[in-house]
Design an enzyme around this catalytic site. Structure first.
Site, mmCIF file in Angstrom:
data_model
loop_
_atom_site.group_PDB
_atom_site.id
_atom_site.type_symbol
_atom_site.label_atom_id
_atom_site.label_comp_id
_atom_site.label_asym_id
_atom_site.label_seq_id
_atom_site.Cartn_x
_atom_site.Cartn_y
_atom_site.Cartn_z
ATOM 1 N N HIS A 1 -11.242 3.243 5.612
ATOM 2 C CA HIS A 1 -10.803 4.543 5.099
ATOM 3 C C HIS A 1 -11.461 4.586 3.769
ATOM 4 O O HIS A 1 -11.388 3.585 2.945
ATOM 5 C CB HIS A 1 -9.388 4.891 5.080
ATOM 6 C CG HIS A 1 -8.341 3.798 4.531
ATOM 7 N ND1 HIS A 1 -7.887 2.749 5.234
ATOM 8 C CD2 HIS A 1 -7.771 3.760 3.390
ATOM 9 C CE1 HIS A 1 -7.456 1.971 4.219
ATOM 10 N NE2 HIS A 1 -6.994 2.447 3.145
ATOM 11 N N HIS B 1 -10.755 6.657 0.163
ATOM 12 C CA HIS B 1 -10.081 7.689 -0.395
ATOM 13 C C HIS B 1 -10.748 8.529 -1.335
ATOM 14 O O HIS B 1 -11.790 8.112 -2.133
ATOM 15 C CB HIS B 1 -9.286 6.716 -1.575
ATOM 16 C CG HIS B 1 -8.206 5.717 -0.828
ATOM 17 N ND1 HIS B 1 -6.909 5.838 -0.898
ATOM 18 C CD2 HIS B 1 -8.452 4.369 -0.509
ATOM 19 C CE1 HIS B 1 -6.244 4.506 -0.414
ATOM 20 N NE2 HIS B 1 -7.033 3.876 -0.137
ATOM 21 N N ILE C 1 -0.043 10.182 1.801
ATOM 22 C CA ILE C 1 1.392 10.535 1.882
ATOM 23 C C ILE C 1 1.973 10.051 0.543
ATOM 24 O O ILE C 1 3.240 10.368 0.055
ATOM 25 C CB ILE C 1 2.236 9.534 3.038
ATOM 26 C CG1 ILE C 1 3.368 10.209 3.288
ATOM 27 C CG2 ILE C 1 2.103 8.112 2.764
ATOM 28 C CD1 ILE C 1 3.830 9.546 4.827
ATOM 29 N N GLY D 1 -5.526 -5.144 -1.928
ATOM 30 C CA GLY D 1 -4.363 -4.356 -1.455
ATOM 31 C C GLY D 1 -4.460 -3.506 -0.267
ATOM 32 O O GLY D 1 -3.557 -2.617 -0.237
ATOM 33 N N GLN D 2 -5.743 -3.731 0.175
ATOM 34 C CA GLN D 2 -5.704 -2.670 1.659
ATOM 35 C C GLN D 2 -4.553 -2.870 2.521
ATOM 36 O O GLN D 2 -4.262 -4.085 2.844
ATOM 37 C CB GLN D 2 -6.928 -3.073 2.369
ATOM 38 C CG GLN D 2 -7.187 -2.520 3.466
ATOM 39 C CD GLN D 2 -8.528 -2.907 4.365
ATOM 40 O OE1 GLN D 2 -9.139 -3.991 4.085
ATOM 41 N NE2 GLN D 2 -8.916 -2.154 5.510
ATOM 42 N N ASN E 1 -10.997 0.160 -0.422
ATOM 43 C CA ASN E 1 -10.030 -1.041 -0.683
ATOM 44 C C ASN E 1 -10.583 -1.892 0.609
ATOM 45 O O ASN E 1 -10.353 -1.487 1.671
ATOM 46 C CB ASN E 1 -8.533 -0.972 -0.711
ATOM 47 C CG ASN E 1 -8.179 -0.305 -2.022
ATOM 48 O OD1 ASN E 1 -8.685 -0.710 -3.044
ATOM 49 N ND2 ASN E 1 -7.278 0.734 -1.985
HETATM 50 P P1 AMP Z 1 -4.999 1.235 1.410
HETATM 51 O O1 AMP Z 1 -4.087 0.545 0.449
HETATM 52 O O2 AMP Z 1 -6.514 1.475 0.788
HETATM 53 O O3 AMP Z 1 -5.041 0.436 2.572
HETATM 54 O O4 AMP Z 1 -4.486 2.640 1.492
HETATM 55 C C1 AMP Z 1 -3.733 3.153 2.532
HETATM 56 C C2 AMP Z 1 -3.357 4.297 2.282
HETATM 57 O O5 AMP Z 1 -2.400 5.002 3.190
HETATM 58 C C3 AMP Z 1 -2.235 4.639 0.894
HETATM 59 O O6 AMP Z 1 -2.507 5.327 -0.165
HETATM 60 C C4 AMP Z 1 -0.992 5.004 1.518
HETATM 61 O O7 AMP Z 1 -0.222 5.867 0.538
HETATM 62 C C5 AMP Z 1 -1.570 5.834 2.794
HETATM 63 N N1 AMP Z 1 -0.821 6.057 3.785
HETATM 64 C C6 AMP Z 1 0.155 5.204 4.649
HETATM 65 N N2 AMP Z 1 0.786 5.655 5.456
HETATM 66 C C7 AMP Z 1 0.327 7.187 5.537
HETATM 67 C C8 AMP Z 1 0.731 8.156 6.395
HETATM 68 N N3 AMP Z 1 1.557 8.119 7.418
HETATM 69 N N4 AMP Z 1 -0.010 9.471 6.181
HETATM 70 C C9 AMP Z 1 -0.791 9.496 5.132
HETATM 71 N N5 AMP Z 1 -1.280 8.194 4.333
HETATM 72 C C10 AMP Z 1 -0.377 7.285 4.621
#
Ligand code: AMP
Ligand code: ZN
Length: 114
Positions: free
Chosen positions: A100, A102, A31, A93-94, A87
């Site tokens: 997941h 990236h 997002i 910063g997870q 992460n």
């Molecule tokens: P992390 O910081 O590795 O936990 O990554 C979480 C990721 O999820 C971040 O890059 C956010 O931008 C992404 N994110 C959070 N909410 C959503 C959502 N509703 N749809 C798609 N991505 C999201």
């Protein structure tokens, strides 16, 4: 997991732009993209982080990387390069406690990462 954002995306309770889906894996566009291509690849089973991985998760973890490889080709970042990032925990910063990967590409990146 009831309160997990990514489980809600898997259950289609929260919308996402889906890039790939099968019975065990979902991939959707981040997002808040950190590059022209930024896709999150997740197991449909709720695993909070790398810390919780077990021997029985070998197949699903392998699938995340195979699908990352396919998506990198599909989104045409395989030739110039891309980064796969996981992460894990507070220092990184997870933000979402559902494992997941990236997949980020389409721009020049620096090393070391921030
Ligand atoms: P992390 O910081 O590795 O936990 O990554 C979480 C990721 O999820 C971040 O890059 C956010 O931008 C992404 N994110 C959070 N909410 C959503 C959502 N509703 N749809 C798609 N991505 C999201
Ligand atoms: Zn979850």
């Amino acid at each position: 997991m009831k309160e997990c954002l990514f489980c809600k995306i898997i259950e289609k309770k929260i919308p996402a732009k889906i890039a790939y889906e099968d019975d065990k894996v979902l991939a959707f566009h981040d997002i808040s993209p950190q590059g022209p291509v930024h896709i999150l690849i997740i197991p449909k089973v709720h695993i909070p982080s790398v810390n919780e991985l077990q021997d029985s998760d070998k197949e699903i973890i392998g699938s995340l990387f195979v699908i990352a490889s396919k998506l990198a080709k599909e989104y045409k970042v395989d030739q110039k390069g891309f980064r796969l990032v996981i992460n894990n925990g507070l220092d990184t910063g997870q933000a979402v406690a559902h494992l997941h990967v990236h997949l980020i590409g389409g721009r020049l990146m620096q090393w070391p990462p921030g």
